[in-house]
Write an enzyme that holds these catalytic residues in place. Structure first.
Site, PDB file in Angstrom:
ATOM      1  N   GLU A 100     -20.387  46.599  13.419  1.00 46.72           N
ATOM      2  CA  GLU A 100     -20.986  45.234  13.322  1.00 46.72           C
ATOM      3  C   GLU A 100     -20.102  44.097  14.129  1.00 46.72           C
ATOM      4  OE1 GLU A 100     -23.661  44.976  11.441  1.00 46.72           O
ATOM      5  OE2 GLU A 100     -23.566  46.850  10.444  1.00 46.72           O
ATOM      6  N   CYS A 137     -20.815  35.340  11.859  1.00 46.67           N
ATOM      7  CA  CYS A 137     -21.514  36.179  13.039  1.00 46.67           C
ATOM      8  C   CYS A 137     -23.085  35.768  13.264  1.00 46.67           C
ATOM      9  CB  CYS A 137     -21.433  37.785  12.682  1.00 46.67           C
ATOM     10  SG  CYS A 137     -22.131  38.176  11.040  1.00 46.67           S
TER      11      CYS A 137
END
EC number: 1.2.99.10
Length: 530
Positions: free
Chosen positions: A234, A268
């Protein structure tokens, strides 16, 4: 380095000393994890859920202590610690409490009544064994506990390697899981920097789940490939927000500020590129700057924007700001820096040749750029090596969803920002260089296990038609049989021209419907996939 001093980015206070894990200790921990995993995997999923469920009460009973530990370790404001770190974990646990047993249940798979008349097929889910979870510093609780909890529900043991910048949060996590009725060694942690992460991978866990930046993600993948070990990555994003002329500009401008500056931009899925249709660009920019002036920034635990966690990341933000200004960008003000407090800045007159439009900033900079029409908006949004998240703003939902289908991202939202990453039922992850693998939702739970397929043949015949010996007549019969099964004209026509082949296969009970019905009682004990 034998110990790491944990220092608060808020005021530099010492939060504790933590001993660095040595390779020999890590290997011992892995051995212990394997023993625990063997015990844990034998428990039914319902029992795993039962033993993990008390975590919910532990979280609710200790909200203030948890949020304060997170705040001291990261610098984020208390509300963001509550909503961005604790809430998603509570919701994920509640989601899987209801659904994990069904998601991981053995599934029946249809078999051909002609080729497999006496057979049943199934797909089982099995845990990998020991999962290494390497988590980041921006959301050290949420992005540690979410994969950790999911891995446990799937039947694995976990060794957590938290960021060296947030070790008090790592200690908090292992202490919470120590209160649960789990096998000894099921949840452990290692302490250290990137070298310790490499040593954890070299100890050969069965799966690595990494959350962090692209460069480190590549290093993790290369290290894991030596053994080889499967990985889920990720990674970062350069996430876009597209504001169309028919959008609710008041709502969209408020969302842009929140999406860009929540957790000081250290998310993110932060809005790192804002594209606004030319027809409303000037009006929208004015609203954006007005809202920016009202943000409360600094050390106040109940303010809007807290301090940045990493001094190294502040340097990257500074470099992106200076590069943009050098190339002609205009700014809402100078990039003021007081310790780890960085004042949010809006930039305009930007272009895709600037670092701030191409590289992940991960800080409180918001570049705004106009576009003329929908085609240009999609082209600009997709002009990136990263593809994590995006949002589209329009009062025409059908149009917005059509445009969302053209975005090269793993996740999108219409008329909202950031919130989609917190939806426990939606699998989250990126495309392109934003990584691969998913967590959350059914897909997330399945990713921490692997499928095992099984076929059980209950035929009492001495042989199958495809076994030795072969013959020329057998070849012709097989041809006719395939034509009968897969031909596209009517079954009556296929049966007439292939009578010889069908007669030859009768001795093998190809049409033994009695056996097929006997198998149905087994199928009803599993779930079907079609």
């Amino acid at each position: 380095m034998t110990t790491i001093a944990a220092v608060s980015p808020l005021d530099g206070r010492l939060l504790g000393h933590f001993p660095v894990s040595k390779p020999a200790l890590i290997q011992q921990q892995l051995t212990k994890s394997r023993r625990a995993a063997l015990l844990w995997r034998e428990l039914p999923v319902t029992e795993r859920v039962k033993r993990l469920s008390p975590l919910k009460k532990q979280l609710l009973d200790n909200l203030d202590r948890l949020c304060e530990t997170i705040r001291l370790s990261t610098g984020k404001v208390r509300t963001e610690a509550l909503l961005g770190e604790i809430y998603p974990v509570l919701d994920l646990l509640a989601y899987y409490q209801k659904r994990a047993p069904r998601i991981l249940r053995t599934r029946a798979v249809s078999t051909s009544p002609f080729a497999f008349p006496a057979a049943t097929a199934r797909i089982e889910r099995r845990p990998y064994g020991v999962v290494a979870v390497i988590s980041p510093w921006n959301y050290p609780f949420h992005l540690s506990v979410a994969p950790l909890l999911t891995a446990l529900l799937a039947g694995n043991a976990v060794i957590l390697k938290p960021s060296e910048l947030c070790l008090p949060v790592g200690q908090l996590i292992v202490d919470l899981f120590a209160t649960l009725d789990l096998p000894d060694g099921l949840v452990q942690w290692v302490i250290g920097d990137g070298q310790t992460g490499a040593e954890l991978i070299d100890a050969r866990p069965d799966l690595v789940f990494f959350t962090g930046g692209l460069q480190t993600g590549r290093a993790v993948m290369q290290r894991a490939a030596r053994h080889p070990i499967p990985v889920m990555l990720e990674l970062g994003g350069k996430d876009t927000m597209l504001v169309l002329a028919d959008a609710d500009l008041k709502r969209a401008s408020a969302a842009a500020l929140y999406g860009a500056f929540c957790n000081s931009g250290q998310v993110c899925v932060s809005v790192e590129r804002l594209y606004v249709q030319q027809a409303c660009f000037a009006e929208f920019l004015a609203m954006l700057l007005k809202g920016l002036s009202k943000l409360k920034v600094g050390h106040d635990p109940h303010g809007d924007v807290g301090v940045m966690t990493s001094a190294r990341q502040i340097d990257i933000v500074q470099a992106h700001y200076e590069d943009a200004i050098a190339q002609g960008a205009k700014a809402s003000g100078p990039l003021l820096r007081d310790g780890n407090v960085v004042q949010p800045v809006v930039l305009w007159d930007v272009h895709h040749g600037m670092k701030v439009m191409r590289e992940e900033t991960f800080g409180p900079l918001l570049p705004v750029m106009p576009f003329s029409d929908e085609a240009e908006a999609i082209k600009l949004a997709n002009d990136s090596d990263l593809g994590l998240n995006a949002s589209i703003w329009s009062q025409d939902i059908i149009k917005a969803e059509r445009l969302a289908g053209q975005l090269d991202v793993g996740n999108w939202a219409i008329n909202d920002v950031l919130k989609n990453v917190g939806h426990s039922g939606l699998p989250f992850g990126g495309v392109k260089q934003s990584g691969f693998g998913r967590y959350h939702g059914a897909e997330g739970l399945l990713n921490f296990s692997y499928p095992v397929s099984g076929l059980t043949n209950r035929s009492r015949l001495p042989k199958e038609p495809n076994w030795f010996p072969y013959s020329a007549s057998g070849y012709e019969n097989f041809k006719g049989f395939l034509d009968f099964i897969y031909g596209e004209d009517s079954m009556l026509q296929r049966g007439r021209r292939n009578q010889q082949a069908l007669q030859a296969f009768r001795e093998f009970s190809i049409f033994d419907w009695t056996q097929r019905w006997q198998n149905l009682k087994l199928l009803f004990s599993w779930t079907r996939d079609d």
